[in-house]
Design a protein around this motif. Structure first.
Motif, mmCIF file in Angstrom:
data_model
loop_
_atom_site.group_PDB
_atom_site.id
_atom_site.type_symbol
_atom_site.label_atom_id
_atom_site.label_comp_id
_atom_site.label_asym_id
_atom_site.label_seq_id
_atom_site.Cartn_x
_atom_site.Cartn_y
_atom_site.Cartn_z
ATOM 1 N N ARG A 187 -1.135 1.122 3.912
ATOM 2 C CA ARG A 187 -2.498 1.393 4.371
ATOM 3 C C ARG A 187 -2.568 1.819 5.837
ATOM 4 N N VAL A 188 -1.585 1.392 6.653
ATOM 5 C CA VAL A 188 -1.632 1.712 8.090
ATOM 6 C C VAL A 188 -0.650 2.833 8.463
ATOM 7 N N VAL A 189 -0.208 3.585 7.449
ATOM 8 C CA VAL A 189 0.655 4.745 7.701
ATOM 9 C C VAL A 189 -0.215 5.966 7.981
ATOM 10 N N CYS A 190 0.163 6.771 8.986
ATOM 11 C CA CYS A 190 -0.628 7.957 9.344
ATOM 12 C C CYS A 190 -0.181 9.227 8.624
ATOM 13 N N GLY A 191 1.043 9.240 8.138
ATOM 14 C CA GLY A 191 1.562 10.451 7.498
ATOM 15 C C GLY A 191 1.349 10.454 5.999
ATOM 16 N N ASP A 192 2.107 11.322 5.337
ATOM 17 C CA ASP A 192 2.035 11.464 3.882
ATOM 18 C C ASP A 192 2.793 10.303 3.227
ATOM 19 N N VAL A 193 2.105 9.537 2.397
ATOM 20 C CA VAL A 193 2.738 8.369 1.773
ATOM 21 C C VAL A 193 2.958 8.572 0.269
ATOM 22 N N ARG A 194 2.880 9.814 -0.194
ATOM 23 C CA ARG A 194 2.997 10.049 -1.633
ATOM 24 C C ARG A 194 4.331 9.580 -2.198
ATOM 25 N N VAL A 195 5.423 9.871 -1.497
ATOM 26 C CA VAL A 195 6.752 9.473 -1.980
ATOM 27 C C VAL A 195 6.842 7.949 -2.059
ATOM 28 N N ASN A 196 6.417 7.279 -0.971
ATOM 29 C CA ASN A 196 6.454 5.811 -0.934
ATOM 30 C C ASN A 196 5.579 5.215 -2.034
ATOM 31 N N SER A 197 4.379 5.776 -2.182
ATOM 32 C CA SER A 197 3.421 5.248 -3.149
ATOM 33 C C SER A 197 3.906 5.449 -4.578
ATOM 34 N N VAL A 198 4.423 6.654 -4.869
ATOM 35 C CA VAL A 198 4.913 6.959 -6.222
ATOM 36 C C VAL A 198 6.125 6.096 -6.551
ATOM 37 N N TYR A 199 7.058 5.965 -5.579
ATOM 38 C CA TYR A 199 8.247 5.138 -5.848
ATOM 39 C C TYR A 199 7.844 3.671 -6.019
ATOM 40 N N GLY A 200 6.929 3.188 -5.161
ATOM 41 C CA GLY A 200 6.469 1.797 -5.257
ATOM 42 C C GLY A 200 5.844 1.508 -6.606
ATOM 43 N N LEU A 201 4.995 2.428 -7.076
ATOM 44 C CA LEU A 201 4.336 2.263 -8.378
ATOM 45 C C LEU A 201 5.364 2.337 -9.509
ATOM 46 N N SER A 202 6.329 3.274 -9.375
ATOM 47 C CA SER A 202 7.384 3.405 -10.399
ATOM 48 C C SER A 202 8.228 2.138 -10.474
ATOM 49 N N ALA A 203 8.540 1.565 -9.295
ATOM 50 C CA ALA A 203 9.338 0.338 -9.252
ATOM 51 C C ALA A 203 8.617 -0.802 -9.957
ATOM 52 N N VAL A 204 7.301 -0.896 -9.738
ATOM 53 C CA VAL A 204 6.503 -1.955 -10.393
ATOM 54 C C VAL A 204 6.473 -1.748 -11.901
ATOM 55 N N VAL A 205 6.279 -0.488 -12.327
ATOM 56 C CA VAL A 205 6.216 -0.183 -13.763
ATOM 57 C C VAL A 205 7.564 -0.449 -14.434
ATOM 58 N N LEU A 206 8.658 -0.030 -13.769
ATOM 59 C CA LEU A 206 9.996 -0.173 -14.360
ATOM 60 C C LEU A 206 10.503 -1.608 -14.353
ATOM 61 N N THR A 207 9.928 -2.464 -13.505
ATOM 62 C CA THR A 207 10.344 -3.868 -13.507
ATOM 63 C C THR A 207 9.284 -4.710 -14.217
ATOM 64 N N LYS A 208 8.193 -4.978 -13.520
ATOM 65 C CA LYS A 208 7.192 -5.896 -14.075
ATOM 66 C C LYS A 208 6.452 -5.312 -15.275
ATOM 67 N N GLY A 209 6.264 -3.990 -15.287
ATOM 68 C CA GLY A 209 5.603 -3.353 -16.428
ATOM 69 C C GLY A 209 6.427 -3.490 -17.693
ATOM 70 N N LEU A 210 7.706 -3.097 -17.620
ATOM 71 C CA LEU A 210 8.591 -3.205 -18.788
ATOM 72 C C LEU A 210 8.859 -4.663 -19.146
ATOM 73 N N ASP A 211 8.956 -5.518 -18.115
ATOM 74 C CA ASP A 211 9.202 -6.949 -18.359
ATOM 75 C C ASP A 211 8.057 -7.578 -19.139
ATOM 76 N N SER A 212 6.822 -7.282 -18.716
ATOM 77 C CA SER A 212 5.661 -7.868 -19.408
ATOM 78 C C SER A 212 5.575 -7.357 -20.852
ATOM 79 N N LEU A 213 5.954 -6.091 -21.067
ATOM 80 C CA LEU A 213 5.969 -5.527 -22.424
ATOM 81 C C LEU A 213 7.026 -6.226 -23.285
ATOM 82 N N ALA A 214 8.208 -6.466 -22.689
ATOM 83 C CA ALA A 214 9.284 -7.158 -23.417
ATOM 84 C C ALA A 214 8.872 -8.580 -23.786
ATOM 85 N N ILE A 215 8.191 -9.268 -22.857
ATOM 86 C CA ILE A 215 7.721 -10.637 -23.129
ATOM 87 C C ILE A 215 6.677 -10.622 -24.244
ATOM 88 N N LEU A 216 5.763 -9.654 -24.177
ATOM 89 C CA LEU A 216 4.714 -9.534 -25.202
ATOM 90 C C LEU A 216 5.324 -9.305 -26.579
#
Length: 312
Positions: A187-216
């Motif tokens: 939130r306090v970055v002044c430049g383009d954060v698309r790479v950081n944001s996309v990777y961060g979201l992908s990391a969450v989906v590939l770990t906690k997203g897939l994990d929650s699906l596996a548990i379900l």
């Protein structure tokens, strides 16, 4: 260069306590100290009991000890800044320390998610293939699973920390929490954060997203197996073996989902909402997991009663 405003000295962030509560408020410091003390005592007791009682050297309890270690790591990652703010009014944190804290918080969080999946698999094998439980879930397999969970956490979160070192920050370095989180730092970055944001979201989906699906999916199969048991008493007993794990899953994923949603679509919500969700996500599971497992697990409860009787 990280920021043109950074030339006057080292880049520091200002952490926030609880909105509306002064950081000098001693009535907040005492409950937080008690909370961390309870977390340390609970998880260290679980680890000690599993280590010293040979009857607990089984895959289920080995996985429980991994959960306790992940909880300890998660809590100890937030402890320095949370207690620093409320006990010593230390709200300033160097950029390097903030990145290190962010790495450990997200790393231990990913590990806890992985352990919860392994525990779901343990319950799946125990209830669906009880005769093959010992031959499938050996101690060596559990240790290998632990190494994979640790490696996955480090490998997924390390790029987040590396990418964060390459972005320029604004003159305002005020963060929303008592600790450093990836979404909050972006939130306090002044430049383009698309790479950081996309990777961060992908990391969450590939770990906690897939994990929650596996548990379900595991629990869909487990529930079908439990409903296939004729005896009502046996059915209740089978479901009872899953209650502790289900509580741990809900304690971890409900605040996590709430925090992820508010960070992305709930910017209009009051700051207190974000703060309470983040605190619940990082502080509640490590405190309550040992209590849930001590209450629901007969062997651990018996061991605690034996210790209390000896001391009495």
């Amino acid at each position: 260069e990280m920021s043109s405003s950074n030339t006057s000295g080292p880049l520091t962030f200002t952490l926030t306590g609880i909105p509306g509560v002064p950081t000098s408020s001693s009535w907040m410091a005492l409950p937080l100290c008690c909370l961390y003390l309870l977390m340390l005592l609970g998880n260290c007791s679980i680890l000690w009991m599993i280590r010293t009682d040979h009857g607990l050297h089984t895959p289920m309890y080995q996985l429980l000890s991994m959960l306790a270690m992940a909880d300890l790591g998660l809590s100890l990652s937030t402890l320095p800044t949370v207690l620093g703010i409320f006990c010593f009014q230390a709200t300033s944190l160097r950029f390097e320390a903030c990145v290190v804290q962010m790495f450990f918080i997200h790393c231990f969080s990913a590990m806890e998610s992985g352990v919860l999946v392994a525990m779901a698999f343990d319950r799946f094998i125990a209830l669906c293939y009880p005769l093959h439980y010992g031959s499938i879930l050996t101690s060596s397999l559990v240790m290998k699973v632990g190494v994979v969970i640790l490696a996955r956490g480090v490998c997924v979160v390390l790029p987040v920390a590396v990418l964060m070192r390459k972005v320029p920050f604004c003159r305002s370095h005020l963060l929303s929490h008592s600790f450093c989180l990836h979404q909050d730092m972006l939130r306090v970055v002044c430049g383009d954060v698309r790479v950081n944001s996309v990777y961060g979201l992908s990391a969450v989906v590939l770990t906690k997203g897939l994990d929650s699906l596996a548990i379900l999916l595991s629990y869909i199969v487990i529930i079908r197996a439990i409903l296939g048991i004729v005896s009502q008493e046996a059915r209740a007993k089978a479901f009872g073996t899953c209650v502790s794990h289900l509580c741990a899953v809900l304690l971890f994923y409900v605040p996590l989902i709430g925090l992820s949603i508010t960070h992305r679509v709930g910017r209009h919500l009051p700051p207190l909402t974000h703060t309470l969700l983040a605190d619940a996500y990082l502080l509640v599971p490590p405190v309550l997991n040992p209590l849930v497992y001590s209450w629901r697990t007969k062997q651990i409860r018996r061991r605690i009663l034996l210790l209390l009787c000896r001391r009495g």
